[in-house]
Write a protein that holds these residues in place. Structure first.
Motif, PDB file in Angstrom:
ATOM      1  N   GLU A   1       0.832  -1.201   0.000  1.00 62.87           N
ATOM      2  CA  GLU A   1       0.000   0.000   0.000  1.00 62.87           C
ATOM      3  C   GLU A   1       0.868   1.253   0.000  1.00 62.87           C
ATOM      4  O   GLU A   1       0.497   2.277  -0.552  1.00 62.87           O
ATOM      5  CB  GLU A   1      -0.933  -0.008   1.217  1.00 62.87           C
ATOM      6  CG  GLU A   1      -2.100  -0.960   1.072  1.00 62.87           C
ATOM      7  CD  GLU A   1      -2.973  -0.664  -0.149  1.00 62.87           C
ATOM      8  OE1 GLU A   1      -3.436   0.481  -0.295  1.00 62.87           O
ATOM      9  OE2 GLU A   1      -3.171  -1.571  -0.973  1.00 62.87           O
TER      10      GLU A   1
ATOM     11  N   ALA B   1       0.631   4.842  -2.195  1.00 61.33           N
ATOM     12  CA  ALA B   1       0.113   5.950  -1.393  1.00 61.33           C
ATOM     13  C   ALA B   1       0.339   7.255  -2.140  1.00 61.33           C
ATOM     14  O   ALA B   1       1.453   7.553  -2.547  1.00 61.33           O
ATOM     15  CB  ALA B   1       0.813   5.990  -0.039  1.00 61.33           C
TER      16      ALA B   1
ATOM     17  N   GLN C   1       1.027  13.646  -0.284  1.00 55.55           N
ATOM     18  CA  GLN C   1       0.214  14.743   0.245  1.00 55.55           C
ATOM     19  C   GLN C   1       0.894  16.058  -0.102  1.00 55.55           C
ATOM     20  O   GLN C   1       2.071  16.240   0.177  1.00 55.55           O
ATOM     21  CB  GLN C   1       0.069  14.616   1.770  1.00 55.55           C
ATOM     22  CG  GLN C   1      -0.683  13.379   2.224  1.00 55.55           C
ATOM     23  CD  GLN C   1      -2.096  13.299   1.670  1.00 55.55           C
ATOM     24  OE1 GLN C   1      -2.822  14.286   1.645  1.00 55.55           O
ATOM     25  NE2 GLN C   1      -2.479  12.124   1.209  1.00 55.55           N
TER      26      GLN C   1
ATOM     27  N   ILE D   1      -7.646   7.290  -7.474  1.00 51.93           N
ATOM     28  CA  ILE D   1      -8.133   7.591  -6.123  1.00 51.93           C
ATOM     29  C   ILE D   1      -8.536   9.063  -6.072  1.00 51.93           C
ATOM     30  O   ILE D   1      -8.024   9.873  -6.853  1.00 51.93           O
ATOM     31  CB  ILE D   1      -7.020   7.260  -5.093  1.00 51.93           C
ATOM     32  CG1 ILE D   1      -7.536   7.293  -3.670  1.00 51.93           C
ATOM     33  CG2 ILE D   1      -5.813   8.164  -5.277  1.00 51.93           C
ATOM     34  CD1 ILE D   1      -6.548   6.711  -2.642  1.00 51.93           C
TER      35      ILE D   1
ATOM     36  N   ASP E   1      -9.854  12.676  -3.483  1.00 56.29           N
ATOM     37  CA  ASP E   1      -9.539  13.389  -2.239  1.00 56.29           C
ATOM     38  C   ASP E   1     -10.050  12.678  -0.992  1.00 56.29           C
ATOM     39  O   ASP E   1      -9.485  12.812   0.086  1.00 56.29           O
ATOM     40  CB  ASP E   1     -10.173  14.796  -2.268  1.00 56.29           C
ATOM     41  CG  ASP E   1      -9.210  15.838  -2.784  1.00 56.29           C
ATOM     42  OD1 ASP E   1      -8.023  15.500  -2.950  1.00 56.29           O
ATOM     43  OD2 ASP E   1      -9.636  16.972  -3.029  1.00 56.29           O
ATOM     44  N   ASP E   2     -11.163  11.975  -1.140  1.00 61.86           N
ATOM     45  CA  ASP E   2     -11.758  11.256  -0.003  1.00 61.86           C
ATOM     46  C   ASP E   2     -11.111   9.891   0.206  1.00 61.86           C
ATOM     47  O   ASP E   2     -11.620   9.078   0.976  1.00 61.86           O
ATOM     48  CB  ASP E   2     -13.273  11.064  -0.224  1.00 61.86           C
ATOM     49  CG  ASP E   2     -14.009  12.399  -0.307  1.00 61.86           C
ATOM     50  OD1 ASP E   2     -13.567  13.355   0.356  1.00 61.86           O
ATOM     51  OD2 ASP E   2     -15.012  12.483  -1.039  1.00 61.86           O
ATOM     52  N   GLN E   3     -10.027   9.617  -0.541  1.00 65.75           N
ATOM     53  CA  GLN E   3      -9.330   8.315  -0.483  1.00 65.75           C
ATOM     54  C   GLN E   3     -10.209   7.169  -0.984  1.00 65.75           C
ATOM     55  O   GLN E   3     -10.007   6.016  -0.612  1.00 65.75           O
ATOM     56  CB  GLN E   3      -8.813   8.013   0.935  1.00 65.75           C
ATOM     57  CG  GLN E   3      -7.865   9.076   1.495  1.00 65.75           C
ATOM     58  CD  GLN E   3      -6.661   9.333   0.574  1.00 65.75           C
ATOM     59  OE1 GLN E   3      -5.913   8.432   0.265  1.00 65.75           O
ATOM     60  NE2 GLN E   3      -6.496  10.562   0.123  1.00 65.75           N
ATOM     61  N   HIS E   4     -11.207   7.514  -1.809  1.00 59.74           N
ATOM     62  CA  HIS E   4     -12.034   6.461  -2.422  1.00 59.74           C
ATOM     63  C   HIS E   4     -11.285   5.934  -3.648  1.00 59.74           C
ATOM     64  O   HIS E   4     -10.916   6.708  -4.531  1.00 59.74           O
ATOM     65  CB  HIS E   4     -13.410   7.016  -2.835  1.00 59.74           C
ATOM     66  CG  HIS E   4     -14.336   5.951  -3.316  1.00 59.74           C
ATOM     67  ND1 HIS E   4     -15.352   5.444  -2.540  1.00 59.74           N
ATOM     68  CD2 HIS E   4     -14.382   5.257  -4.494  1.00 59.74           C
ATOM     69  CE1 HIS E   4     -15.986   4.499  -3.220  1.00 59.74           C
ATOM     70  NE2 HIS E   4     -15.413   4.372  -4.407  1.00 59.74           N
TER      71      HIS E   4
END
Length: 198
Positions: free
Chosen positions: A9, A13, A16, A178, A180-183
């Motif tokens: 993962e 990632a 940010q 992916i 902003d909401d990490q969906h």
């Protein structure tokens, strides 16, 4: 499969951005109702494809259509249908795509946004060879309003490796989309090999 060959993962990632805050989520109807006198706000809403009378209420949805490779040296772009079944997509890890060595090529996607605005969409790609990470791509796609016509986004071009060593094995790519909401809207693996010709 050994642990070394798994894509972790951490590999996928998203970075940010310092100082960047995820904006407050607003629905299409809420945005459509915002100050009609504000010309710049109206222009921004139009850029997202929002009509003043827009209504939705349904959950946002991103439908990934195709992942494609294009190159000036390629007569017809190579396209992967992302709407096929998970079983068919899983075969793409073994049914290798051939990429010509030492050429410029670009990866792109087409997708449709339904119902609500999706913000901060990102494309992440990790390439591994014999379980070792050899490349990572991270591309900000942006924010999009719902529309029936697919959006197309092409990422910066890259040069494929060349030489006998590069041609001697296969590569596994994990692609993810992916927001902003990490969906996570897309997460699948596909494979390619290098050859002297496409």
């Amino acid at each position: 499969m050994s642990h070394a060959q798994e894509t972790t993962e951490d590999d996928l990632a998203p970075t940010q951005t310092e100082g960047y805050k995820v904006g407050q989520s607003k629905t299409v109807a809420e945005l459509a109702a915002l100050d009609q006198e504000d010309e710049s706000l109206q222009r921004w809403k139009q850029s997202l494809g929002l009509a003043a009378t827009a209504k939705s209420g349904l959950p946002k949805k991103v439908v990934l259509k195709t992942l494609f490779l294009s190159s000036p040296t390629l007569s017809k772009e190579i396209s992967i249908d992302l709407t096929q079944s998970p079983e068919a997509l899983a075969k793409l890890k073994k049914d290798l795509i051939t990429i010509k060595e030492g050429v410029e090529y670009s990866v792109g996607i087409t997708f449709v946004v339904e119902n609500e605005i999706v913000s901060g969409l990102k494309y992440l790609q990790v390439v591994k060879r014999s379980g070792m990470k050899v490349d990572k791509t991270e591309a900000m796609l942006g924010s999009y309003g719902p529309q029936e016509t697919p959006y197309t986004k092409i990422f910066a071009s890259e040069e494929s490796p060349s030489g006998m060593l590069a041609r001697s094995g296969s590569y596994v790519v994990r692609s993810r989309v992916i927001d902003d909401d990490q969906h996570v809207w897309l997460d699948f693996e596909w494979g390619f090999k290098l050859a002297k010709e496409w």
